[in-house]
Design a protein around this motif. Sequence first.
Motif, PDB file in Angstrom:
ATOM      1  N   LEU A  25      41.801  35.610  55.224  1.00 47.25           N
ATOM      2  CA  LEU A  25      40.607  35.304  55.466  1.00 47.25           C
ATOM      3  C   LEU A  25      40.987  34.317  54.409  1.00 47.25           C
ATOM      4  CD1 LEU A  25      37.567  36.562  56.545  1.00 47.25           C
ATOM      5  CD2 LEU A  25      39.046  34.840  57.679  1.00 47.25           C
ATOM      6  N   CYS A  26      41.684  34.675  52.873  1.00 49.33           N
ATOM      7  CA  CYS A  26      41.724  34.294  51.218  1.00 49.33           C
ATOM      8  C   CYS A  26      43.214  33.363  51.607  1.00 49.33           C
ATOM      9  CB  CYS A  26      42.625  35.423  50.359  1.00 49.33           C
ATOM     10  SG  CYS A  26      44.222  36.431  51.864  1.00 49.33           S
ATOM     11  N   LEU A  27      44.010  33.216  52.779  1.00 50.77           N
ATOM     12  CA  LEU A  27      45.305  32.064  52.804  1.00 50.77           C
ATOM     13  C   LEU A  27      43.925  30.530  52.233  1.00 50.77           C
ATOM     14  CD1 LEU A  27      47.703  34.119  55.928  1.00 50.77           C
ATOM     15  CD2 LEU A  27      46.596  33.870  52.678  1.00 50.77           C
ATOM     16  N   PRO A  28      43.330  30.492  53.511  1.00 51.34           N
ATOM     17  CA  PRO A  28      42.729  28.319  53.697  1.00 51.34           C
ATOM     18  C   PRO A  28      42.809  28.271  52.314  1.00 51.34           C
ATOM     19  CG  PRO A  28      42.182  29.928  55.563  1.00 51.34           C
ATOM     20  CD  PRO A  28      42.345  30.471  54.109  1.00 51.34           C
ATOM     21  N   VAL A  29      41.923  29.108  51.058  1.00 51.40           N
ATOM     22  CA  VAL A  29      41.188  28.807  49.695  1.00 51.40           C
ATOM     23  C   VAL A  29      42.346  29.139  48.243  1.00 51.40           C
ATOM     24  CG1 VAL A  29      39.217  29.387  50.445  1.00 51.40           C
ATOM     25  CG2 VAL A  29      40.547  31.055  49.738  1.00 51.40           C
ATOM     26  N   SER A  42      50.974  33.427  48.784  1.00 42.76           N
ATOM     27  CA  SER A  42      49.116  34.228  49.560  1.00 42.76           C
ATOM     28  C   SER A  42      49.485  35.401  48.110  1.00 42.76           C
ATOM     29  CB  SER A  42      49.192  34.110  50.918  1.00 42.76           C
ATOM     30  OG  SER A  42      49.823  35.339  51.307  1.00 42.76           O
ATOM     31  N   PRO A  43      47.641  35.591  48.318  1.00 41.41           N
ATOM     32  CA  PRO A  43      47.128  36.605  48.014  1.00 41.41           C
ATOM     33  C   PRO A  43      47.478  37.992  48.605  1.00 41.41           C
ATOM     34  CG  PRO A  43      45.633  34.562  48.263  1.00 41.41           C
ATOM     35  CD  PRO A  43      46.495  34.257  49.135  1.00 41.41           C
ATOM     36  N   ARG A  44      47.071  37.648  50.114  1.00 44.31           N
ATOM     37  CA  ARG A  44      47.928  39.406  50.604  1.00 44.31           C
ATOM     38  C   ARG A  44      49.171  39.568  50.585  1.00 44.31           C
ATOM     39  NH1 ARG A  44      47.308  38.091  57.428  1.00 44.31           N
ATOM     40  NH2 ARG A  44      49.350  36.433  57.156  1.00 44.31           N
ATOM     41  N   GLY A  45      50.152  38.370  50.178  1.00 44.62           N
ATOM     42  CA  GLY A  45      51.582  38.725  49.791  1.00 44.62           C
ATOM     43  C   GLY A  45      51.574  38.777  48.976  1.00 44.62           C
ATOM     44  N   ARG A  46      50.781  38.568  47.635  1.00 36.75           N
ATOM     45  CA  ARG A  46      51.739  39.366  46.088  1.00 36.75           C
ATOM     46  C   ARG A  46      50.513  40.459  46.194  1.00 36.75           C
ATOM     47  NH1 ARG A  46      48.967  33.414  44.451  1.00 36.75           N
ATOM     48  NH2 ARG A  46      50.745  32.297  44.020  1.00 36.75           N
ATOM     49  N   ILE A  47      49.445  41.108  47.160  1.00 32.71           N
ATOM     50  CA  ILE A  47      48.950  42.924  47.009  1.00 32.71           C
ATOM     51  C   ILE A  47      50.260  43.683  47.414  1.00 32.71           C
ATOM     52  CG2 ILE A  47      47.206  43.952  47.680  1.00 32.71           C
ATOM     53  CD1 ILE A  47      45.049  42.029  48.291  1.00 32.71           C
ATOM     54  N   ALA A  48      50.859  42.784  48.047  1.00 32.83           N
ATOM     55  CA  ALA A  48      51.657  44.005  48.419  1.00 32.83           C
ATOM     56  C   ALA A  48      53.304  43.670  47.847  1.00 32.83           C
ATOM     57  CB  ALA A  48      52.526  43.006  50.241  1.00 32.83           C
ATOM     58  N   CYS A  77      40.130  33.728  46.274  1.00 29.63           N
ATOM     59  CA  CYS A  77      40.101  34.262  47.087  1.00 29.63           C
ATOM     60  C   CYS A  77      39.331  35.852  47.084  1.00 29.63           C
ATOM     61  CB  CYS A  77      41.780  34.891  47.208  1.00 29.63           C
ATOM     62  SG  CYS A  77      42.501  35.374  45.951  1.00 29.63           S
ATOM     63  N   GLN A  78      38.861  36.001  45.957  1.00 30.93           N
ATOM     64  CA  GLN A  78      38.241  37.075  46.005  1.00 30.93           C
ATOM     65  C   GLN A  78      36.574  36.503  46.459  1.00 30.93           C
ATOM     66  OE1 GLN A  78      38.449  39.736  42.001  1.00 30.93           O
ATOM     67  NE2 GLN A  78      36.646  38.687  41.468  1.00 30.93           N
ATOM     68  N   ARG A  79      36.633  35.473  45.981  1.00 31.03           N
ATOM     69  CA  ARG A  79      35.140  34.723  46.275  1.00 31.03           C
ATOM     70  C   ARG A  79      34.313  35.116  48.578  1.00 31.03           C
ATOM     71  NH1 ARG A  79      31.542  30.553  43.947  1.00 31.03           N
ATOM     72  NH2 ARG A  79      29.594  30.894  44.781  1.00 31.03           N
ATOM     73  N   VAL A  80      36.078  35.156  48.709  1.00 30.17           N
ATOM     74  CA  VAL A  80      36.023  34.498  50.568  1.00 30.17           C
ATOM     75  C   VAL A  80      36.142  36.336  51.256  1.00 30.17           C
ATOM     76  CG1 VAL A  80      36.015  32.650  49.674  1.00 30.17           C
ATOM     77  CG2 VAL A  80      37.926  33.955  50.789  1.00 30.17           C
ATOM     78  N   LYS A  86      39.123  43.835  45.071  1.00 30.14           N
ATOM     79  CA  LYS A  86      38.801  43.261  42.911  1.00 30.14           C
ATOM     80  C   LYS A  86      40.339  42.740  42.427  1.00 30.14           C
ATOM     81  CE  LYS A  86      35.718  46.687  42.859  1.00 30.14           C
ATOM     82  NZ  LYS A  86      35.145  48.369  42.009  1.00 30.14           N
ATOM     83  N   TYR A  87      40.141  41.394  43.403  1.00 28.48           N
ATOM     84  CA  TYR A  87      42.067  40.548  42.777  1.00 28.48           C
ATOM     85  C   TYR A  87      42.479  40.311  41.673  1.00 28.48           C
ATOM     86  CZ  TYR A  87      45.538  37.592  43.894  1.00 28.48           C
ATOM     87  OH  TYR A  87      47.138  36.862  43.916  1.00 28.48           O
ATOM     88  N   GLU A  88      41.275  39.786  40.483  1.00 30.17           N
ATOM     89  CA  GLU A  88      41.329  39.983  39.267  1.00 30.17           C
ATOM     90  C   GLU A  88      42.082  41.426  38.590  1.00 30.17           C
ATOM     91  OE1 GLU A  88      39.577  37.682  35.949  1.00 30.17           O
ATOM     92  OE2 GLU A  88      37.989  38.794  37.121  1.00 30.17           O
ATOM     93  N   GLU A  89      41.275  42.339  38.797  1.00 37.38           N
ATOM     94  CA  GLU A  89      41.566  43.703  38.537  1.00 37.38           C
ATOM     95  C   GLU A  89      43.180  44.224  38.986  1.00 37.38           C
ATOM     96  OE1 GLU A  89      38.981  46.554  39.054  1.00 37.38           O
ATOM     97  OE2 GLU A  89      37.486  46.055  38.518  1.00 37.38           O
TER      98      GLU A  89
END
Length: 400
Positions: A25-29, A42-48, A77-80, A86-89
Amino acid sequence: MNGMPLENPRHRIAVLADQCVQCGLCLPVCPTYALDGNEAESPRGRIAIAAALAREQISPTPELREPLDHCLGCLSCQRVCPAGVKYEELLVETRGLLGPATERPGLLLGVVKRPGLSRWLLGLARLTRATRWLGRLLPGGSHGPWRAALTLIRGRPGPHPGPPRPNRSGGKADTVAIFPGCAASVQDADAERAAETLLTAAGYRVTRLPAFCCGALDLHDGAIRSAEAAADRIRQAWAKVDADHLVTVTPGCLSTLRQALPDVRVDDPYRLLAERVDQLSFHPLPARVALHMPCTQANVARSDAVLVQLLQRIPELELKRLPAPPYCCGAAGSHVLQFPERAAQLRESVLSQVDILDVHWLLSSNIGCRLHLAAGLDERASSLPTLHPLTLLAQQWIPS
């Protein structure tokens, strides 16, 4: 400074990464995913990537860390996120683990973080028109940090309000301390004067902290020791003032100020003004303006709706808000200096929306965003003025 167990940052990163459920759900934003169409961006790519680095399953090669360095930290991404990641952390901890990138423009950032030096150099450059001839000395195809810096400091000064009038509301007034910051204290002095004018008119007593860097640039670039030193300086400066609230006109400073002072109400001025808006009146302004909402204002301050309500108090003003994410201007702290070509691509998407609206002014409350957007307008030979919303509000304010 994030309330995290510093003795084992790898474990902390892994725990934060495990919160992600890979829903997408983070991808579109995500602005960088929209730019590249690449899962790693993308956020989930960076998280991985962060999780694999924390577990030492991969080595931090330049190619592997590039998506992490490209991240704008916009926090859309964190907002949605439905899982509350906690993506910023996670981003701050991972960058702290890696340390600053070798391409980080440390010299330029050192100037930006020293307001006295920055103010002197800016005045000298404008007096001698040095930005013009220095720009001609750089190679024509150069898109490095020095050229990006030169385009940013060709700012066009705008109107500014007069000196604040004494508070005559009677009774005990809450005291508000303004944090000037580094770049904002030099390039956004008009907005800080506007904040003081409006807050005083609304019945607050206003004081100021010294001008210095809050540490956001270092924190988000992985320079953790420098960021912690800045946090200590914030706490020391706050201890010397007798104030009820701390505000900044630049939402990019909010997160680090709140982390340094978790028990203090830290905000931008809009909420405080909204609480006493009945004490403020404004002259009509028959104009159409575009409102750019910086990512930090929407996702950290979360005062976008309040700002819109305040601007709508100006009679006859037609307000056009620019589209929501993934439209990020690309300034993002040091990102505009480190990756100027990517920043210019992201900016173009925002300015194309401005073109559609056919407006008389472009408003943006974050100094980095506004300088970046103004530089893009200059490249287009556009004379569209850029202004901080507080400056416009103070310009239209009717003294009682």
